[in-house]
Write a protein that holds these residues in place. Structure first.
Motif, PDB file in Angstrom:
ATOM      1  N   SER A 153       0.917  -1.548   0.448  1.00  0.00           N
ATOM      2  CA  SER A 153      -0.200   0.029  -0.184  1.00  0.00           C
ATOM      3  C   SER A 153       0.888   0.787  -0.241  1.00  0.00           C
ATOM      4  O   SER A 153       0.850   2.110  -0.961  1.00  0.00           O
ATOM      5  CB  SER A 153      -1.231  -0.267   1.357  1.00  0.00           C
ATOM      6  OG  SER A 153      -0.054  -0.148   2.286  1.00  0.00           O
ATOM      7  N   PHE A 154       1.721   1.162   1.041  1.00  0.00           N
ATOM      8  CA  PHE A 154       2.633   2.621   0.729  1.00  0.00           C
ATOM      9  C   PHE A 154       3.632   2.745  -0.128  1.00  0.00           C
ATOM     10  O   PHE A 154       4.491   3.859  -0.457  1.00  0.00           O
ATOM     11  CB  PHE A 154       3.383   2.517   1.987  1.00  0.00           C
ATOM     12  CG  PHE A 154       4.809   2.008   2.481  1.00  0.00           C
ATOM     13  CD1 PHE A 154       5.538   2.109   2.481  1.00  0.00           C
ATOM     14  CD2 PHE A 154       4.003   0.749   3.651  1.00  0.00           C
ATOM     15  CE1 PHE A 154       6.853   0.998   2.848  1.00  0.00           C
ATOM     16  CE2 PHE A 154       4.807   0.331   4.355  1.00  0.00           C
ATOM     17  CZ  PHE A 154       6.543   0.211   3.612  1.00  0.00           C
ATOM     18  N   ILE A 155       3.184   1.394  -0.838  1.00  0.00           N
ATOM     19  CA  ILE A 155       4.638   1.375  -1.846  1.00  0.00           C
ATOM     20  C   ILE A 155       4.539   1.495  -3.142  1.00  0.00           C
ATOM     21  O   ILE A 155       5.112   2.157  -4.235  1.00  0.00           O
ATOM     22  CB  ILE A 155       4.983  -0.645  -1.960  1.00  0.00           C
ATOM     23  CG1 ILE A 155       6.691  -0.378  -1.027  1.00  0.00           C
ATOM     24  CG2 ILE A 155       6.441  -0.554  -3.499  1.00  0.00           C
ATOM     25  CD1 ILE A 155       8.090   0.431  -0.724  1.00  0.00           C
ATOM     26  N   THR A 156       2.705   1.567  -3.822  1.00  0.00           N
ATOM     27  CA  THR A 156       2.702   1.921  -5.037  1.00  0.00           C
ATOM     28  C   THR A 156       2.903   2.889  -5.523  1.00  0.00           C
ATOM     29  O   THR A 156       3.001   3.290  -6.658  1.00  0.00           O
ATOM     30  CB  THR A 156       0.716   1.159  -4.562  1.00  0.00           C
ATOM     31  OG1 THR A 156       1.165   0.230  -4.040  1.00  0.00           O
ATOM     32  CG2 THR A 156       0.421   2.112  -6.190  1.00  0.00           C
ATOM     33  N   PRO A 157       2.939   4.657  -4.581  1.00  0.00           N
ATOM     34  CA  PRO A 157       2.875   5.891  -4.816  1.00  0.00           C
ATOM     35  C   PRO A 157       4.610   5.753  -5.515  1.00  0.00           C
ATOM     36  O   PRO A 157       4.858   6.416  -6.763  1.00  0.00           O
ATOM     37  CB  PRO A 157       2.713   6.908  -3.391  1.00  0.00           C
ATOM     38  CG  PRO A 157       1.803   5.446  -3.194  1.00  0.00           C
ATOM     39  CD  PRO A 157       2.380   4.708  -3.508  1.00  0.00           C
ATOM     40  N   LEU A 158       5.492   4.872  -5.088  1.00  0.00           N
ATOM     41  CA  LEU A 158       6.837   5.272  -4.933  1.00  0.00           C
ATOM     42  C   LEU A 158       7.144   4.554  -6.622  1.00  0.00           C
ATOM     43  O   LEU A 158       7.646   4.824  -7.264  1.00  0.00           O
ATOM     44  CB  LEU A 158       8.269   4.761  -4.421  1.00  0.00           C
ATOM     45  CG  LEU A 158       9.390   4.773  -4.213  1.00  0.00           C
ATOM     46  CD1 LEU A 158      10.024   5.674  -4.455  1.00  0.00           C
ATOM     47  CD2 LEU A 158      10.075   3.537  -3.092  1.00  0.00           C
ATOM     48  N   GLU A 159       6.361   3.263  -6.912  1.00  0.00           N
ATOM     49  CA  GLU A 159       6.124   2.357  -7.777  1.00  0.00           C
ATOM     50  C   GLU A 159       5.692   3.622  -9.474  1.00  0.00           C
ATOM     51  O   GLU A 159       6.745   3.621 -10.488  1.00  0.00           O
ATOM     52  CB  GLU A 159       5.161   1.559  -7.914  1.00  0.00           C
ATOM     53  CG  GLU A 159       5.640   0.327  -9.257  1.00  0.00           C
ATOM     54  CD  GLU A 159       4.968  -1.214  -8.735  1.00  0.00           C
ATOM     55  OE1 GLU A 159       4.716  -1.714 -10.293  1.00  0.00           O
ATOM     56  OE2 GLU A 159       4.380  -0.456  -8.104  1.00  0.00           O
ATOM     57  N   TYR A 160       4.847   4.754  -8.906  1.00  0.00           N
ATOM     58  CA  TYR A 160       4.694   5.054  -9.707  1.00  0.00           C
ATOM     59  C   TYR A 160       5.644   6.142 -10.446  1.00  0.00           C
ATOM     60  O   TYR A 160       5.647   7.032 -11.683  1.00  0.00           O
ATOM     61  CB  TYR A 160       3.291   5.754  -9.619  1.00  0.00           C
ATOM     62  CG  TYR A 160       1.720   5.068  -9.727  1.00  0.00           C
ATOM     63  CD1 TYR A 160       1.578   4.042 -11.129  1.00  0.00           C
ATOM     64  CD2 TYR A 160       0.838   4.560  -8.434  1.00  0.00           C
ATOM     65  CE1 TYR A 160       0.460   3.899 -10.692  1.00  0.00           C
ATOM     66  CE2 TYR A 160      -0.446   4.325  -8.427  1.00  0.00           C
ATOM     67  CZ  TYR A 160      -0.486   3.682  -9.558  1.00  0.00           C
ATOM     68  OH  TYR A 160      -1.448   2.715  -9.446  1.00  0.00           O
ATOM     69  N   MET A 161       5.850   6.607  -9.187  1.00  0.00           N
ATOM     70  CA  MET A 161       6.487   7.666  -9.445  1.00  0.00           C
ATOM     71  C   MET A 161       8.653   7.133 -10.446  1.00  0.00           C
ATOM     72  O   MET A 161       9.121   7.901 -10.977  1.00  0.00           O
ATOM     73  CB  MET A 161       7.758   8.457  -8.351  1.00  0.00           C
ATOM     74  CG  MET A 161       6.805   8.856  -7.573  1.00  0.00           C
ATOM     75  SD  MET A 161       7.230   9.604  -5.930  1.00  0.00           S
ATOM     76  CE  MET A 161       5.985  10.255  -4.714  1.00  0.00           C
ATOM     77  N   ILE A 162       8.864   5.539 -10.364  1.00  0.00           N
ATOM     78  CA  ILE A 162       9.791   5.159 -10.952  1.00  0.00           C
ATOM     79  C   ILE A 162       9.603   4.730 -12.011  1.00  0.00           C
ATOM     80  O   ILE A 162      10.427   4.974 -12.998  1.00  0.00           O
ATOM     81  CB  ILE A 162      10.036   3.961  -9.954  1.00  0.00           C
ATOM     82  CG1 ILE A 162      10.805   4.030  -8.483  1.00  0.00           C
ATOM     83  CG2 ILE A 162      11.351   2.714 -10.973  1.00  0.00           C
ATOM     84  CD1 ILE A 162      10.725   2.825  -7.796  1.00  0.00           C
ATOM     85  N   VAL A 163       8.299   4.409 -11.934  1.00  0.00           N
ATOM     86  CA  VAL A 163       7.844   4.403 -13.888  1.00  0.00           C
ATOM     87  C   VAL A 163       7.797   6.020 -14.366  1.00  0.00           C
ATOM     88  O   VAL A 163       8.370   5.734 -15.548  1.00  0.00           O
ATOM     89  CB  VAL A 163       6.821   3.702 -13.564  1.00  0.00           C
ATOM     90  CG1 VAL A 163       5.874   3.499 -15.215  1.00  0.00           C
ATOM     91  CG2 VAL A 163       6.382   2.140 -13.135  1.00  0.00           C
ATOM     92  N   SER A 164       7.438   6.710 -13.864  1.00  0.00           N
ATOM     93  CA  SER A 164       7.360   8.091 -14.332  1.00  0.00           C
ATOM     94  C   SER A 164       9.158   8.385 -15.317  1.00  0.00           C
ATOM     95  O   SER A 164       9.054   8.426 -15.767  1.00  0.00           O
ATOM     96  CB  SER A 164       6.480   8.848 -14.005  1.00  0.00           C
ATOM     97  OG  SER A 164       6.855  10.197 -14.310  1.00  0.00           O
TER      98      SER A 164
END
Length: 284
Positions: free
Chosen positions: A151-162
């Motif tokens: 749950s708290f890693i999901t925003p970081l994953e979006y940033m990394i993909v971006s």
């Protein structure tokens, strides 16, 4: 654009740290060219026990080899696992369009596997009781659930993909530029892997197979500082993290970040930060 995303990643990792979660990135290779050198700053386990292992002669190079082996795991799903020393962590692969981008590490846990205890005991025999003390005092035996982590890693994953998509657009332009940036990135990776040892410009030039004079010119162009100044700066940055987040003594921290003399370390720290290590620890 990439600088903005990196800033967001840094701030979010700092936010997670305040919430009690230690997050680092690894195994991103050259997939984020031309900003790989910036990502290296996130490729570190700041725990006292990890820094102790990197600096101890009995385990010299093991953490680096452990990290290098991750590239060949080809993981597709999150895993809770234990390293060779019994330090436990969540290992989260970030995959986009079928391409592996990097691993996220949520680390700092212990004693949830029998094998972790066995590995810890083995390393204690090699490194001494100080390792066991740090293992017990600096690591938690209550990791978060996988659902909480995701749950708290999901925003970081979006940033990394971006970040990956932005870098992909810039890569063609980067490859047309002078190769000095790539050399600088490789040198920074060598420093990151070896800062706890006695390294110099000569060691880096031999590793990268470029002359010392050329390497110095690369550092002046890309980093606006000398090779040795960059090594010292990196060591001081690591020591700041350890002063804030561990109970290790000043002497132990000096040794862990590559200084053989605690007085010299204190002098170097004050030169870069403006106050002594002890004063810095009291101020944070």
């Amino acid at each position: 654009m990439t600088n903005n995303i990196i800033h967001d990643i840094e701030k979010y990792i700092e936010f997670l740290k305040l919430k009690g979660y230690t997050v680092s990135l690894s195994t991103f290779g050259d997939r984020f060219t031309p900003i790989t050198s910036e990502l290296i700053n996130f490729d570190i386990h700041p725990h006292a026990v990890c820094n102790y292992l990197k600096a101890n002669p009995a385990t010299k190079g093991k953490c680096v080899r452990n990290k290098q082996n991750l590239e060949n795991l080809h993981m597709k799903h999150p895993r809770y696992c234990s390293c060779y020393a019994g330090v436990e962590e969540y290992l989260i692969p970030i995959i986009f369009d079928g391409i592996f981008l990097m691993y996220l590490h949520i680390s700092g846990y212990r004693n949830n596997f029998e094998i972790s205890k066995n590995r810890m005991n083995h390393i204690t025999e090699l490194c001494g009781e100080r390792f066991a003390e740090l293992y017990d005092s600096e690591l938690s035996d209550v990791p978060p659930s996988l659902d909480t982590v995701l749950s708290f890693i999901t925003p970081l994953e979006y940033m990394i993909v971006s970040l990956y998509n932005t870098c992909k657009k810039e890569r063609d332009y980067f490859e047309m530029q002078n190769t000095s940036r790539n050399i600088y990135t490789q040198a920074l990776q060598f420093i990151q892997d070896n800062y706890m040892h006695d390294i110099s410009c000569s060691d880096i030039s031999k590793k990268l197979q470029y002359s010392e004079s050329y390497l110095r010119s690369v550092f002046k162009k890309e980093g606006n500082m000398s090779v040795q100044a960059k090594i010292n700066s990196y060591r001081i940055d690591i020591s700041k993290q350890m002063l804030k987040s561990t109970s290790m003594s000043i002497t132990e921290i000096a040794f862990a970040v590559g200084y053989k003399d605690s007085n010299y370390f204190s002098s170097a720290f004050k030169k870069y930060i403006g106050i002594s290590p002890l004063a810095y620890r009291k101020s944070v």
